[in-house]
Design a protein around this motif. Structure first.
Motif, short mmCIF file in Angstrom:
data_model
loop_
_atom_site.label_atom_id
_atom_site.label_comp_id
_atom_site.label_asym_id
_atom_site.label_seq_id
_atom_site.Cartn_x
_atom_site.Cartn_y
_atom_site.Cartn_z
N LYS A 128 0.86 -1.07 0.04
CA LYS A 128 0.13 -0.13 0.08
C LYS A 128 0.92 1.28 0.00
O LYS A 128 0.42 2.17 0.37
CB LYS A 128 -1.03 -0.12 1.14
N PHE A 130 -2.93 5.72 -0.73
CA PHE A 130 -2.87 5.58 0.42
C PHE A 130 -1.58 6.50 1.18
O PHE A 130 -1.66 7.14 2.20
CB PHE A 130 -2.29 4.19 0.88
N LEU A 160 -4.33 -0.31 10.14
CA LEU A 160 -4.67 -1.11 9.20
C LEU A 160 -4.92 -0.55 7.59
O LEU A 160 -4.29 -1.12 6.82
CB LEU A 160 -5.58 -2.17 9.53
N TRP A 182 1.93 -4.58 9.39
CA TRP A 182 0.34 -4.69 9.29
C TRP A 182 0.04 -6.20 9.65
O TRP A 182 -1.09 -6.45 10.02
CB TRP A 182 0.17 -4.57 7.54
N ARG A 239 -3.09 -7.18 11.76
CA ARG A 239 -3.98 -7.95 11.47
C ARG A 239 -4.41 -9.22 12.14
O ARG A 239 -5.40 -9.47 12.57
CB ARG A 239 -4.02 -8.17 9.84
N GLY A 264 -13.27 3.60 9.13
CA GLY A 264 -13.58 2.55 8.31
C GLY A 264 -15.30 2.25 8.33
O GLY A 264 -15.96 1.97 7.45
N PHE A 309 -9.16 1.67 -4.88
CA PHE A 309 -7.97 1.55 -3.81
C PHE A 309 -6.94 1.30 -4.63
O PHE A 309 -6.99 1.16 -6.00
CB PHE A 309 -8.44 0.38 -2.80
N ARG A 327 -2.60 -0.34 -5.19
CA ARG A 327 -1.61 -1.22 -4.86
C ARG A 327 -0.04 -0.54 -5.56
O ARG A 327 -0.20 0.07 -6.73
CB ARG A 327 -1.79 -2.40 -5.19
N ARG A 340 -5.86 -8.14 2.24
CA ARG A 340 -6.29 -6.92 2.76
C ARG A 340 -7.65 -6.51 2.73
O ARG A 340 -8.15 -5.35 2.77
CB ARG A 340 -5.35 -5.62 1.86
N CYS A 345 -11.45 -6.06 3.42
CA CYS A 345 -12.05 -5.30 4.66
C CYS A 345 -12.12 -6.16 6.12
O CYS A 345 -12.94 -7.02 5.97
CB CYS A 345 -13.35 -4.71 4.30
C1 HEM Z 1 -20.38 -0.94 3.61
C2 HEM Z 1 -19.18 -0.77 4.56
C3 HEM Z 1 -17.63 -1.03 4.20
C4 HEM Z 1 -17.15 -0.92 2.81
C5 HEM Z 1 -17.75 -0.73 1.63
C6 HEM Z 1 -15.64 -1.25 3.21
C7 HEM Z 1 -14.65 -1.23 2.26
C8 HEM Z 1 -13.43 -1.58 2.44
C9 HEM Z 1 -12.55 -1.97 1.41
C10 HEM Z 1 -12.73 -1.96 -0.09
C11 HEM Z 1 -11.25 -2.04 2.07
C12 HEM Z 1 -9.98 -2.70 1.55
C13 HEM Z 1 -9.19 -1.62 0.64
C14 HEM Z 1 -7.97 -2.06 -0.05
O1 HEM Z 1 -7.89 -3.17 -0.39
O2 HEM Z 1 -7.27 -1.32 -0.09
C15 HEM Z 1 -11.31 -2.02 3.52
C16 HEM Z 1 -10.67 -2.27 4.61
C17 HEM Z 1 -10.91 -1.91 5.61
N1 HEM Z 1 -12.01 -1.90 6.44
FE1 HEM Z 1 -13.68 -1.64 5.58
N2 HEM Z 1 -15.56 -1.22 4.69
C18 HEM Z 1 -16.72 -1.41 5.18
C19 HEM Z 1 -17.29 -1.04 6.69
C20 HEM Z 1 -16.03 -1.41 7.55
C21 HEM Z 1 -16.36 -1.65 8.78
C22 HEM Z 1 -17.74 -1.67 9.51
C23 HEM Z 1 -14.97 -1.69 9.54
C24 HEM Z 1 -14.55 -1.57 10.96
C25 HEM Z 1 -15.49 -2.16 11.79
C26 HEM Z 1 -14.05 -1.41 8.56
C27 HEM Z 1 -12.65 -1.31 8.60
C28 HEM Z 1 -11.75 -1.61 7.57
C29 HEM Z 1 -10.27 -1.66 8.04
C30 HEM Z 1 -9.73 -1.60 9.40
C31 HEM Z 1 -9.56 -2.04 6.82
C32 HEM Z 1 -8.18 -2.43 6.54
C33 HEM Z 1 -7.96 -3.80 6.42
C34 HEM Z 1 -6.53 -4.47 6.23
O3 HEM Z 1 -5.87 -3.93 5.45
O4 HEM Z 1 -6.24 -5.14 6.83
N3 HEM Z 1 -14.55 -1.34 7.22
N4 HEM Z 1 -12.95 -1.84 3.64
#
Ligand code: HEM
Length: 467
Positions: free
Chosen positions: A85, A90, A101, A110, A114, A276, A344, A346, A411, A413
């Motif tokens: 990332k 980013f 994260l 990371w 995670r 997030g 997003f 990379r 990675r 969500c």
């Molecule tokens: C409709 C709701 C949501 C959508 C559409 C969404 C979408 C995404 C996407 C597309 C990514 C990945 C981005 C990438 O690969 O570069 C991501 C990562 C993440 N999201 Fe969500 N998200 C949602 C809800 C949430 C919720 C409810 C939380 C926490 C409770 C959350 C926390 C995170 C975190 C911490 C990451 C980073 C994960 C990692 O890289 O290990 N998201 N989200």
């Protein structure tokens, strides 16, 4: 065939590896200004002209857009370890998200974070938070009761609900005035950084009015988080029988070294969860109510399902999730049309080949799920709202990675199950009691491509009690 396909004697690439085509001024797609003014239109025109992979250079930084499920599977899943990332988008959001994260570019840190956090977001772990979601949704409906017939600012209402749910799940806390400050600060950062990504000038450390506003917004979000963390460290005990996320994170230790995370890292992770979880779910539910208002036949089918499953009850519980497949299909289709985390990126760590194209080391790759979810080879009539695209049979008929509202691979969500639980349970709770109708037949809301995909001007609908 262009000269690009010629392989020189010094070149050890496999024969047939091509260079990614680059958008040129003479294509009529436009340049920096077109990208700045209408990012989705610009990229859509690039896809029309070049297909599923092309390079463009906003302000001289080369970025490769990939828009085919095979490319996405390769980059995010099969060869995911080659892509980190440390990419432009980013870097833009890192002043806000820092080492949490979401934007973390340090693969080792990371991975450790995670490992510690993922167990608290499994479908099983999320069952503990389902009551927060339905309790808060019920309280929202109570606040709506005297407002029947009014036109509600649905985005604002759902934004408050989403923040209340996050607050209770993370901190076991009721929402106070600080939550409103958080919402405003998030909105400001989303707008400023969305514009900065499209046109990254002047740099964020130059003290312009815009940049001072951004830094004030970051301070406000930090204050929101640190108030709760400090109180907990000072000995406040959270009420309730289930531990909240803050307790779980405070006590998480890495299975490899037996150590937890330091306070600064904890702060960043908590902020990442707030960010997030808040706007993504707010936007999804706002768009879902808008789409249902425009498609009364879908709204009716949804109501029928909810009435049948709930019977005499007003609120669903976690076990009802599996009995609400149509409600889930409405959510899946909403996430397709208005994918909230719609872009997003990379960065390729070493040179690679994607779909027969050479991807040099250091290349910034952009995945845009708004456009992927409209790929004409996989989504017939893509602008139409058709929840039946998500029956199990229809899903099995499509390549998996042509749908990526939560990303894919390592990675993906971490909050996906939390989000889907909240989206399905809140939608069912509202649909049991109310219909949200268009104020008039001509109402049309368009998406605004900030860092997230926001309904421009918010969604406003009339509150009608179901009889
Ligand atoms: C409709 C709701 C949501 C959508 C559409 C969404 C979408 C995404 C996407 C597309 C990514 C990945 C981005 C990438 O690969 O570069 C991501 C990562 C993440 N999201 Fe969500 N998200 C949602 C809800 C949430 C919720 C409810 C939380 C926490 C409770 C959350 C926390 C995170 C975190 C911490 C990451 C980073 C994960 C990692 O890289 O290990 N998201 N989200």
């Amino acid at each position: 065939m262009s000269s690009h396909s010629t392989v020189s004697a010094l070149d050890d690439r496999p024969p047939g590896v091509r260079e990614v085509p680059t958008i040129r001024r003479r294509d009529g797609i436009g340049g920096v200004l077109a990208f700045r003014d209408d990012q989705l239109g610009f990229l859509g025109a690039g896809i029309d002209r070049y297909g599923d992979i092309f390079r463009f250079r906003p302000l001289g930084i080369p970025i490769v857009l990939v828009n085919h499920p095979d490319h996405i599977r390769h980059i995010l899943v099969e060869n995911g370890e080659n892509y980190d990332k440390d990419a432009v988008l980013f870097r833009v959001v890192r002043p806000v998200l820092r080492q949490g994260l979401i934007a973390n570019a340090d693969m080792e840190l990371w991975r450790r974070q995670r490992r510690m956090m993922a167990p608290h977001f499994t479908p099983r772990a999320v069952t503990n938070f389902a009551r927060n979601m339905t309790d808060e949704a019920e309280q929202m409906l109570r606040r709506w009761q005297p407002r029947e017939g009014e036109i509600l600012d649905v985005t604002d209402e759902i934004g408050q609900l989403a923040l209340r749910i996050v607050n209770r799940s993370l901190f076991s806390a009721e929402v106070g005035a600080s939550a409103q400050a958080f919402e405003q600060a998030f909105g400001a950062a989303n707008t400023i950084l969305g514009a900065f990504f499209r046109f990254p000038f002047p740099p964020l450390n130059v003290p312009t009015r815009r940049n001072r506003k951004l830094h004030r917004a970051i301070d406000q979000m930090d204050t929101f988080v640190s108030t709760f963390v400090r109180a907990r460290l000072a000995g406040d005990t959270p009420p309730g029988e289930n531990p909240d996320l803050l307790t779980l994170l405070l006590h998480s230790v890495d299975e490899e070294d037996g150590k937890g995370m330091d306070l600064e890292q904890l702060h960043h992770e908590v902020l990442n969860i707030c960010i997030g979880a808040y706007e993504t779910t707010t936007n999804t539910l706002s768009w879902a109510f808008y789409l249902l208002a425009r498609h009364p036949e879908v709204a009716e089918r949804l109501q029928e399902e909810v009435d049948t499953v709930l019977g005499d009850r007003t609120v669903p519980d976690f076990e009802d999730m599996a009995r609400l497949p149509y409600t889930r299909m409405v959510i899946d289709e909403t996430l397709r049309i208005y994918s909230p985390a719609y872009q997003f990126m990379r960065r390729a760590r070493v040179e690679d080949t994607v779909g027969g194209y050479r991807i040099p080391a250091g290349t910034n790759l952009l995945i845009n799920s708004y456009l992927l979810h409209r790929h004409p080879d996989f989504w017939p009539d893509p602008e139409r709202f058709v929840p039946e695209r998500f029956t199990p049979e229809a899903i099995a008929d499509r390549p998996k990675h042509v749908y990526a509202p939560f990303g894919a691979g390592h990675r993906i969500c971490v909050g996906k199950h939390f989000a889907l639980t909240e989206l399905v349970l809140v939608l069912a709770t509202v649909a049991r009691r109310y219909r949200l109708a268009l104020p008039d037949a001509t109402t049309e809301v368009v998406p605004e491509a900030l860092i997230t995909l926001h309904p421009k001007g918010g969604i406003h609908l009339r509150l009608e009690e179901r009889r």
